[in-house]
Each structure stands twice: as structure tokens, then as C-alpha cells.
Write an enzyme that holds these catalytic residues in place. Structure first.
Site, PDB file in Angstrom:
ATOM      1  N   GLY A 201      -0.649  -2.438  -7.708  1.00  0.00           N
ATOM      2  CA  GLY A 201       0.368  -0.994  -7.001  1.00  0.00           C
ATOM      3  C   GLY A 201      -0.378   0.011  -7.745  1.00  0.00           C
ATOM      4  O   GLY A 201      -0.479   1.424  -6.375  1.00  0.00           O
ATOM      5  N   CYS A 202      -0.795   0.521  -8.511  1.00  0.00           N
ATOM      6  CA  CYS A 202      -1.138   1.742  -9.035  1.00  0.00           C
ATOM      7  C   CYS A 202      -2.326   2.361  -8.975  1.00  0.00           C
ATOM      8  O   CYS A 202      -3.039   3.322  -7.854  1.00  0.00           O
ATOM      9  CB  CYS A 202      -1.387   1.937 -10.817  1.00  0.00           C
ATOM     10  SG  CYS A 202       0.350   1.083 -11.563  1.00  0.00           S
ATOM     11  N   THR A 203      -4.024   1.378  -8.155  1.00  0.00           N
ATOM     12  CA  THR A 203      -4.436   1.288  -7.166  1.00  0.00           C
ATOM     13  C   THR A 203      -3.969   2.088  -5.762  1.00  0.00           C
ATOM     14  O   THR A 203      -4.671   2.701  -4.679  1.00  0.00           O
ATOM     15  CB  THR A 203      -5.512   0.586  -7.006  1.00  0.00           C
ATOM     16  OG1 THR A 203      -6.089  -0.111  -8.203  1.00  0.00           O
ATOM     17  CG2 THR A 203      -6.868   0.894  -6.461  1.00  0.00           C
TER      18      THR A 203
ATOM     19  N   ARG B  61      -0.491   1.792 -15.000  1.00  0.00           N
ATOM     20  CA  ARG B  61      -2.422   1.221 -15.162  1.00  0.00           C
ATOM     21  C   ARG B  61      -2.958   1.374 -14.248  1.00  0.00           C
ATOM     22  O   ARG B  61      -2.750   1.337 -13.411  1.00  0.00           O
ATOM     23  CB  ARG B  61      -1.563  -0.122 -15.541  1.00  0.00           C
ATOM     24  CG  ARG B  61      -1.383   0.205 -17.492  1.00  0.00           C
ATOM     25  CD  ARG B  61      -1.719  -1.577 -18.451  1.00  0.00           C
ATOM     26  NE  ARG B  61      -2.887  -1.790 -18.620  1.00  0.00           N
ATOM     27  CZ  ARG B  61      -3.401  -2.767 -18.020  1.00  0.00           C
ATOM     28  NH1 ARG B  61      -2.432  -4.029 -17.768  1.00  0.00           N
ATOM     29  NH2 ARG B  61      -4.856  -3.423 -17.810  1.00  0.00           N
TER      30      ARG B  61
ATOM     31  N   ALA C   6      -2.558   5.759  -6.316  1.00  0.00           N
ATOM     32  CA  ALA C   6      -3.382   6.515  -6.319  1.00  0.00           C
ATOM     33  C   ALA C   6      -4.113   6.642  -4.879  1.00  0.00           C
ATOM     34  O   ALA C   6      -4.924   7.726  -4.423  1.00  0.00           O
ATOM     35  CB  ALA C   6      -4.252   6.184  -7.429  1.00  0.00           C
TER      36      ALA C   6
END
Length: 154
Positions: free
Chosen positions: A43-45, A38, A48
Site C-alpha cells: 500500500g505504501c509503495t 512503512r 508513494a
């Protein structure tokens, strides 16, 4: 989950600006295709931002970075603007690519079982064949691991 040597499943999905992007658009380049759960989660930030930090190096070795999640085009646009993400983010709310690549799996979180995207990265060669599969990657080290692999494969 797909295996090394498999022809990469084709996809055409909208990017953060609503433009359709296909795997076939990058036939002459290596494609680093990463699936993440998401936008705007910790974690995704981090993942990215690590890819964004290494973006010029990926470009210098003729590799394209593409991130895919179930998030909407609008969500991707905000995520990219907020964090200055220079690479392609594709929206897959119907999970067509997510399921084709086998990353929609059962996950356990605090004893609760649910279905979701398992953070995974694929390297696809210039002929559209999967040459590296990295399931359950760590967000902080994924970009550097891929760069190390690609430098060794040159």
C-alpha cells in the site's frame, strides 16, 4: 488527529540523504504532508508511486509533497531509489511529528490490536495552518484526491 484551522505542528526531521528539513522551510508554499506506515509495503509503495506520478502537477501549483514514516534514513533512501520518488521523505523514528499530528493510533489487523501509523494526509497552507485533513486515506486514490482538492482551492 488535528483539525482544520489548527496551526500545523512544527517539525525538523532528516530526509533520505540525512539533511534536516523543517516545515518552516516551505512557508510560501502549500504543503501536502502524508504519513504512512512503512517503506516498501504494497500500500505504501502504491501511494508513494501515485504521488511520484503526479509530482510535476503538484510542483506546477506550488505545492510540496512530504512523506513521513518511522523508517530510517537508509530505508527511505533505498525506497526512493527503487521507485524513483522525487519528493521529500522524512524519517521520524522517535515519532515526534507522527505523534504531534495525532496519526499514531491503535490499529486492528486480523483481530490483533497494535499501535501504528494511520495513513493520513494533511494540506497545510502558506501560513502554516492546516486547511484539509484526510484520515485513513486509500493509497491508490490519495494523490489524485489531493490534486482535485488543490485545483478547486486555487
Amino acid at each position: 488527529m488535528l483539525e482544520i484551522g489548527t496551526k500545523a505542528p512544527k517539525f525538523t526531521l532528516p530526509d533520505k540523504d540525512g539533511n534536516l528539513v523543517s516545515l518552516a522551510d516551505f512557508a510560501d508554499k502549500k504543503v501536502v504532508l502524508y504519513f504512512y506506515p512503512r517503506d516498501n509495503t504494497p500500500g505504501c509503495t502504491r501511494q508513494a508511486c501515485a504521488f511520484a506520478g503526479a509530482y510535476e502537477e503538484f510542483k506546477s501549483i506550488n505545492a510540496v509533497v512530504i512523506g513521513i514514516s518511522k523508517d530510517s534514513v537508509a530505508s527511505h533512501q533505498k525506497f526512493a531509489e527503487k521507485h524513483g520518488l522525487p519528493f521529500i521523505l522524512l524519517s521520524d523514528p522517535e515519532r515526534s511529528a507522527i505523534e504531534a499530528y495525532g496519526v499514531w493510533q491503535e490499529k486492528k489487523n486480523y483481530g490483533k490490536v497494535s499501535m501504528g501509523v494511520v495513513r493520513s494526509t494533511f494540506v497545510i497552507d502558506e501560513n502554516g495552518v492546516i486547511e484539509k485533513v484526510m484520515p485513513k486515506v486509500k493509497p491508490d486514490t490519495n494523490a489524485e484526491e489531493i490534486l482535485t482538492y488543490l485545483r478547486g482551492a486555487e
